[in-house]
Scaffold this active site. Sequence first.
Site, PDB file in Angstrom:
ATOM      1  N   GLY A  23       0.823  -1.210   0.000  1.00 46.80           N
ATOM      2  CA  GLY A  23       0.000   0.000   0.000  1.00 46.80           C
ATOM      3  C   GLY A  23       0.852   1.252   0.000  1.00 46.80           C
ATOM      4  N   THR A  24       1.888   1.254   0.827  1.00 47.17           N
ATOM      5  CA  THR A  24       2.738   2.440   0.930  1.00 47.17           C
ATOM      6  C   THR A  24       3.384   2.761  -0.414  1.00 47.17           C
ATOM      7  OG1 THR A  24       3.157   1.962   3.253  1.00 47.17           O
ATOM      8  CG2 THR A  24       4.744   3.394   2.148  1.00 47.17           C
ATOM      9  N   ASN A  56      -8.599   3.617   8.409  1.00 48.04           N
ATOM     10  CA  ASN A  56      -8.056   2.433   9.073  1.00 48.04           C
ATOM     11  C   ASN A  56      -8.219   2.454  10.585  1.00 48.04           C
ATOM     12  OD1 ASN A  56      -6.165   4.576   8.256  1.00 48.04           O
ATOM     13  ND2 ASN A  56      -4.756   3.556   9.641  1.00 48.04           N
ATOM     14  N   SER A  59      -3.234  -2.940  -0.687  1.00 51.50           N
ATOM     15  CA  SER A  59      -2.118  -3.609  -0.027  1.00 51.50           C
ATOM     16  C   SER A  59      -2.479  -5.071   0.201  1.00 51.50           C
ATOM     17  CB  SER A  59      -1.843  -2.909   1.314  1.00 51.50           C
ATOM     18  OG  SER A  59      -0.735  -3.496   1.941  1.00 51.50           O
ATOM     19  N   GLY A  60      -1.700  -5.992  -0.370  1.00 55.46           N
ATOM     20  CA  GLY A  60      -2.059  -7.410  -0.391  1.00 55.46           C
ATOM     21  C   GLY A  60      -2.332  -8.036   0.967  1.00 55.46           C
ATOM     22  N   HIS A  61      -1.509  -7.687   1.977  1.00 55.28           N
ATOM     23  CA  HIS A  61      -1.632  -8.400   3.257  1.00 55.28           C
ATOM     24  C   HIS A  61      -2.866  -8.002   4.068  1.00 55.28           C
ATOM     25  CE1 HIS A  61      -0.233  -5.183   6.109  1.00 55.28           C
ATOM     26  NE2 HIS A  61       0.253  -4.691   4.998  1.00 55.28           N
ATOM     27  N   THR A  96      12.585  -6.762 -11.189  1.00 46.02           N
ATOM     28  CA  THR A  96      12.156  -8.134 -11.475  1.00 46.02           C
ATOM     29  C   THR A  96      10.899  -8.455 -10.682  1.00 46.02           C
ATOM     30  OG1 THR A  96      14.413  -8.788 -11.936  1.00 46.02           O
ATOM     31  CG2 THR A  96      12.880 -10.557 -11.387  1.00 46.02           C
ATOM     32  N   CYS A 113       2.096   4.159  18.630  1.00 43.35           N
ATOM     33  CA  CYS A 113       2.974   4.253  19.800  1.00 43.35           C
ATOM     34  C   CYS A 113       4.291   3.544  19.522  1.00 43.35           C
ATOM     35  CB  CYS A 113       2.319   3.673  21.039  1.00 43.35           C
ATOM     36  SG  CYS A 113       1.280   2.257  20.727  1.00 43.35           S
TER      37      CYS A 113
HETATM   38  N1  PLP Z   1      -3.386   3.105   3.906  1.00 43.05           N
HETATM   39  C1  PLP Z   1      -4.147   2.583   4.863  1.00 43.05           C
HETATM   40  C2  PLP Z   1      -5.563   3.087   5.024  1.00 43.05           C
HETATM   41  C3  PLP Z   1      -3.662   1.576   5.701  1.00 43.05           C
HETATM   42  O1  PLP Z   1      -4.432   1.071   6.656  1.00 43.05           O
HETATM   43  C4  PLP Z   1      -2.318   1.143   5.511  1.00 43.05           C
HETATM   44  C5  PLP Z   1      -1.728   0.124   6.404  1.00 43.05           C
HETATM   45  O2  PLP Z   1      -1.913   0.150   7.599  1.00 43.05           O
HETATM   46  C6  PLP Z   1      -1.571   1.702   4.471  1.00 43.05           C
HETATM   47  C7  PLP Z   1      -2.129   2.691   3.692  1.00 43.05           C
HETATM   48  C8  PLP Z   1      -0.163   1.264   4.195  1.00 43.05           C
HETATM   49  O3  PLP Z   1      -0.134  -0.062   3.755  1.00 43.05           O
HETATM   50  P1  PLP Z   1       1.182  -0.963   3.909  1.00 43.05           P
HETATM   51  O4  PLP Z   1       1.673  -0.762   5.320  1.00 43.05           O
HETATM   52  O5  PLP Z   1       0.727  -2.327   3.665  1.00 43.05           O
HETATM   53  O6  PLP Z   1       2.160  -0.474   2.942  1.00 43.05           O
END
Ligand code: PLP
Length: 390
Positions: A69-70, A151, A205-207, A243, A331
Amino acid sequence: MIYLDYAATSPLNPSALEAMLPYLRQDYGNASAAYSIARQAQKAIDDARKAVGEVLGCRTSDIVFTSGGTESINTAIKGVAFAMRKSGAGNHLITTEVEHDAVLHTCNYLGQFGFEVTTLPVDRLGRVTPEAVANAITDGTVLVSVMQANNEVGTIQPVAEIARLVSERASTLRKRIPVHSDSVQAPGALPIDVNDLGVDLLSLSGHKFGGPKGTGVLYIRRGIPFVSQLTGGGQERQRRAGTENVAGMVGQAVALTLAEAQRPVYVESTTRLRNKLTEALMGRISDALLTGDPADRLSSNVSISFRGVRGDELVRALDKEGIAASAGAACGSSTWEPSHVLLAMGLGMADVVGGLRLSLSLETTDEEVDHVIDTLPRVIQQLRPIAAAG
Ligand code: PLP
């Protein structure tokens, strides 16, 4: 252990793992090479991209696989911002105060390179209005970034309406203003069809949906000005060099397809358990404040602030009871920072400090929820006098 932190991460879906294994074992070819195990890898990538495209309702060539995601968010925001500025479209970005740090820090970073950033406030429930977004647009606006669901508190933003108003306002200015959504919390819980949402870029974000860690998706609508942030080999149609993580792409695609297929049962199950948990906790614990939108929120999200306790201490105490939860605040080991989301929603420090998030999944059971309903009031009762004395 009772795991109630699915918004932080989810276990790898067993079907995703099975689908990945061949590419971690015998089918290890580099997709760019010309021999048969390489062609197999390329076919696996093509199939994964097709599967993701079906969930997002978009062309497969508009999908870029990333490391998470980041990375998707960084690539989207920087990629569009730099390309738009280069074309003379302007240097103004619009986002909201409740975005994930991946968005906020990326916008701050761009601020150091001459971009102007408008970070819009939200209401008490964590919502930004489409009108506020439209009114913030100037003739120099090059990107709007609004998350699909928060989130921390689960509040769902009116992304489709925002995209519609942005497009209207942009056409009066005779320009195109791309809209990006951080949809990391949405898969399996909310529809993520990019055309229904009206967005031009979307990050996953896959996980977070049963895929492997280190995988992500970035959707970029065809024709949106964009410069790659990772340059090198020409992978991902020149949009993300390096890759390919074949196994990761395959696992992520399987997990996303399953999450989307299970969405109706997921929503039904988590809504029922979330309501049961929320009502019981709010009924049994005094000085508790439900944070986020009570109606327009992720069906998996229970976020409550308990006065007179510190969220991080509550999380540690719950861990001792075998319950994995999350504080509504970030935290570190020695530092404690109040949640920027709760602060943006206008909560007082007493409520911000006591934030707790419990996030559910399809795996969550009635027994687990009952156990939390029995345990949490007792833990808070134990912590409050200690916090008051300290
Ligand atoms: N955006 C949101 C709303 C998220 O909850 C998160 C992860 O906590 C991210 C972005 C970032 O994703 P990642 O940490 O998997 O790169």
